[in-house]
Design a protein around this motif. Structure first.
Motif, PDB file in Angstrom:
ATOM      1  N   TYR A  80       0.855  -1.190   0.000  1.00  0.00           N
ATOM      2  CA  TYR A  80       0.000   0.000   0.000  1.00  0.00           C
ATOM      3  C   TYR A  80       0.889   1.237   0.000  1.00  0.00           C
ATOM      4  O   TYR A  80       2.080   1.184   0.327  1.00  0.00           O
ATOM      5  CB  TYR A  80      -0.943   0.000   1.212  1.00  0.00           C
ATOM      6  CG  TYR A  80      -0.253  -0.014   2.548  1.00  0.00           C
ATOM      7  CD1 TYR A  80       0.178   1.171   3.143  1.00  0.00           C
ATOM      8  CD2 TYR A  80      -0.013  -1.210   3.218  1.00  0.00           C
ATOM      9  CE1 TYR A  80       0.816   1.171   4.369  1.00  0.00           C
ATOM     10  CE2 TYR A  80       0.624  -1.232   4.446  1.00  0.00           C
ATOM     11  CZ  TYR A  80       1.045  -0.031   5.016  1.00  0.00           C
ATOM     12  OH  TYR A  80       1.696  -0.046   6.217  1.00  0.00           O
ATOM     13  N   LYS A 133      -6.613   2.230  -1.269  1.00  0.00           N
ATOM     14  CA  LYS A 133      -7.971   2.490  -0.792  1.00  0.00           C
ATOM     15  C   LYS A 133      -8.818   1.217  -0.843  1.00  0.00           C
ATOM     16  O   LYS A 133      -9.561   0.917   0.097  1.00  0.00           O
ATOM     17  CB  LYS A 133      -8.617   3.607  -1.622  1.00  0.00           C
ATOM     18  CG  LYS A 133      -7.967   4.972  -1.409  1.00  0.00           C
ATOM     19  CD  LYS A 133      -8.581   6.019  -2.326  1.00  0.00           C
ATOM     20  CE  LYS A 133      -7.909   7.371  -2.128  1.00  0.00           C
ATOM     21  NZ  LYS A 133      -8.486   8.403  -3.019  1.00  0.00           N
ATOM     22  N   GLU A 134      -8.696   0.486  -1.934  1.00  0.00           N
ATOM     23  CA  GLU A 134      -9.461  -0.759  -2.057  1.00  0.00           C
ATOM     24  C   GLU A 134      -8.983  -1.798  -1.043  1.00  0.00           C
ATOM     25  O   GLU A 134      -9.791  -2.532  -0.460  1.00  0.00           O
ATOM     26  CB  GLU A 134      -9.348  -1.292  -3.486  1.00  0.00           C
ATOM     27  CG  GLU A 134     -10.056  -0.405  -4.500  1.00  0.00           C
ATOM     28  CD  GLU A 134      -9.955  -0.928  -5.922  1.00  0.00           C
ATOM     29  OE1 GLU A 134      -9.531  -2.090  -6.104  1.00  0.00           O
ATOM     30  OE2 GLU A 134     -10.302  -0.173  -6.857  1.00  0.00           O
ATOM     31  N   PHE A 162      -7.576  -1.174   1.922  1.00  0.00           N
ATOM     32  CA  PHE A 162      -8.022  -0.767   3.259  1.00  0.00           C
ATOM     33  C   PHE A 162      -9.511  -1.049   3.459  1.00  0.00           C
ATOM     34  O   PHE A 162      -9.929  -1.499   4.521  1.00  0.00           O
ATOM     35  CB  PHE A 162      -7.733   0.719   3.487  1.00  0.00           C
ATOM     36  CG  PHE A 162      -6.266   1.063   3.504  1.00  0.00           C
ATOM     37  CD1 PHE A 162      -5.323   0.174   3.987  1.00  0.00           C
ATOM     38  CD2 PHE A 162      -5.829   2.292   3.035  1.00  0.00           C
ATOM     39  CE1 PHE A 162      -3.967   0.494   4.010  1.00  0.00           C
ATOM     40  CE2 PHE A 162      -4.486   2.633   3.055  1.00  0.00           C
ATOM     41  CZ  PHE A 162      -3.555   1.731   3.538  1.00  0.00           C
ATOM     42  N   ALA A 163     -10.298  -0.794   2.424  1.00  0.00           N
ATOM     43  CA  ALA A 163     -11.738  -1.070   2.523  1.00  0.00           C
ATOM     44  C   ALA A 163     -11.976  -2.564   2.707  1.00  0.00           C
ATOM     45  O   ALA A 163     -12.783  -2.985   3.547  1.00  0.00           O
ATOM     46  CB  ALA A 163     -12.458  -0.554   1.283  1.00  0.00           C
ATOM     47  N   ARG A 168      -9.961  -4.731   3.951  1.00  0.00           N
ATOM     48  CA  ARG A 168      -9.390  -5.194   5.211  1.00  0.00           C
ATOM     49  C   ARG A 168     -10.155  -4.673   6.429  1.00  0.00           C
ATOM     50  O   ARG A 168      -9.783  -4.953   7.559  1.00  0.00           O
ATOM     51  CB  ARG A 168      -7.926  -4.759   5.314  1.00  0.00           C
ATOM     52  CG  ARG A 168      -7.022  -5.320   4.238  1.00  0.00           C
ATOM     53  CD  ARG A 168      -6.621  -6.756   4.486  1.00  0.00           C
ATOM     54  NE  ARG A 168      -5.883  -6.879   5.718  1.00  0.00           N
ATOM     55  CZ  ARG A 168      -5.693  -8.017   6.396  1.00  0.00           C
ATOM     56  NH1 ARG A 168      -6.223  -9.127   5.934  1.00  0.00           N
ATOM     57  NH2 ARG A 168      -4.994  -8.044   7.502  1.00  0.00           N
ATOM     58  N   GLY A 169     -11.199  -3.889   6.188  1.00  0.00           N
ATOM     59  CA  GLY A 169     -12.015  -3.403   7.295  1.00  0.00           C
ATOM     60  C   GLY A 169     -11.432  -2.217   8.036  1.00  0.00           C
ATOM     61  O   GLY A 169     -11.758  -1.989   9.206  1.00  0.00           O
ATOM     62  N   PRO A 189     -11.492   1.281   6.782  1.00  0.00           N
ATOM     63  CA  PRO A 189     -11.781   2.357   5.830  1.00  0.00           C
ATOM     64  C   PRO A 189     -11.242   3.711   6.257  1.00  0.00           C
ATOM     65  O   PRO A 189     -11.070   4.597   5.416  1.00  0.00           O
ATOM     66  CB  PRO A 189     -13.314   2.361   5.758  1.00  0.00           C
ATOM     67  CG  PRO A 189     -13.761   1.749   7.054  1.00  0.00           C
ATOM     68  CD  PRO A 189     -12.731   0.716   7.363  1.00  0.00           C
ATOM     69  N   GLN A 190     -10.965   3.890   7.557  1.00  0.00           N
ATOM     70  CA  GLN A 190     -10.411   5.166   8.009  1.00  0.00           C
ATOM     71  C   GLN A 190      -9.051   5.450   7.356  1.00  0.00           C
ATOM     72  O   GLN A 190      -8.644   6.607   7.198  1.00  0.00           O
ATOM     73  CB  GLN A 190     -10.283   5.200   9.539  1.00  0.00           C
ATOM     74  CG  GLN A 190      -9.301   4.205  10.134  1.00  0.00           C
ATOM     75  CD  GLN A 190      -9.914   2.839  10.417  1.00  0.00           C
ATOM     76  OE1 GLN A 190     -10.944   2.495   9.838  1.00  0.00           O
ATOM     77  NE2 GLN A 190      -9.287   2.092  11.304  1.00  0.00           N
ATOM     78  N   SER A 191      -8.357   4.381   6.939  1.00  0.00           N
ATOM     79  CA  SER A 191      -7.034   4.558   6.333  1.00  0.00           C
ATOM     80  C   SER A 191      -7.108   5.038   4.884  1.00  0.00           C
ATOM     81  O   SER A 191      -6.082   5.400   4.301  1.00  0.00           O
ATOM     82  CB  SER A 191      -6.247   3.247   6.402  1.00  0.00           C
ATOM     83  OG  SER A 191      -5.978   2.899   7.748  1.00  0.00           O
ATOM     84  N   ILE A 192      -8.312   5.043   4.305  1.00  0.00           N
ATOM     85  CA  ILE A 192      -8.467   5.505   2.926  1.00  0.00           C
ATOM     86  C   ILE A 192      -7.979   6.944   2.776  1.00  0.00           C
ATOM     87  O   ILE A 192      -7.472   7.337   1.718  1.00  0.00           O
ATOM     88  CB  ILE A 192      -9.941   5.360   2.474  1.00  0.00           C
ATOM     89  CG1 ILE A 192     -10.267   3.871   2.285  1.00  0.00           C
ATOM     90  CG2 ILE A 192     -10.227   6.151   1.206  1.00  0.00           C
ATOM     91  CD1 ILE A 192     -11.735   3.590   2.022  1.00  0.00           C
TER      92      ILE A 192
END
Length: 198
Positions: free
Chosen positions: A119, A141-142, A144-145, A147-148, A150-153
């Motif tokens: 990433y 982004k995909e 992180f989404a 992997r649960g 989403p705040q890391s997007i």
């Protein structure tokens, strides 16, 4: 005579084809080149770091923090980031022809890729000779989404290099993390990072 002409013709054709398949030089700009060159100048050296900001506290970065500018080419820098006995992280900075890319290569102890790896982001502007920012790219982004997390997007990674200090920073809404490394005192080289070899 015919053989000589034929050989000459074949060699000429080969030379033309060889020229055609040569990769085009990477387009770059002075700020990216300067930033890359300053990091490359540290190749072969390792430096000790300190956790400067971890807000909110996340844990997992206790013990010795070491960066090692380990492998360098004209287009790629490999910089392992060691955390105590955890040798799983390597930052990879690449000249892409449209800027600079930062990837986080995460490995397991057996050398295999971690489920969350590669990433990072890509520069979207010129930045500065001493500072470059890497907003999360689509792959990240995909990931992180999926992997649960989403705040890391919203992650943006930044690197700062000055004569005495190199800093690695990650920032997003509600989160800031930064490690500062002392470039004035090179230290003994750390172990080979997981998944790599000499």
């Amino acid at each position: 005579m015919r053989k000589t002409v034929l050989v000459t013709a074949l060699l000429s054709a080969f030379a033309v084809n060889a020229q055609i398949v040569q990769p085009a030089p990477l387009v770059s700009i002075p700020t990216h080149d300067s930033f890359f060159a300053q990091l490359k100048a540290l190749c072969g050296k390792a430096f000790s770091g300190k956790l400067a900001i971890d807000n909110p506290v996340s844990g997992g970065f206790e013990g010795d923090l070491i960066m090692h500018v380990r492998r360098c080419t004209e287009t790629e820098l490999q910089i392992p980031f060691h955390v105590a006995d955890d040798h799983s992280r390597t930052w990879i900075i690449t000249k892409t022809g449209s800027g600079l890319s930062l990837k986080h290569d995460h490995r397991n102890k057996d050398g295999s890729h971690d489920a969350q790896t590669m990433y990072g982001g890509h520069t979207v502007d010129a930045g500065w000779p001493n500072v470059q920012s890497f907003p999360a790219d689509q792959y990240s982004k995909e990931l992180f989404a999926a992997r649960g997390i989403p705040q890391s997007i919203g992650n943006t990674w930044q690197m700062f290099i000055y004569p005495d200090t190199f800093s690695y920073r990650m920032v997003r809404e509600g989160r800031e993390f930064r490690v500062d490394f002392d470039l004035t005192k090179p230290i003994s080289l750390p172990p080979v990072p997981w998944g790599y070899s000499d």
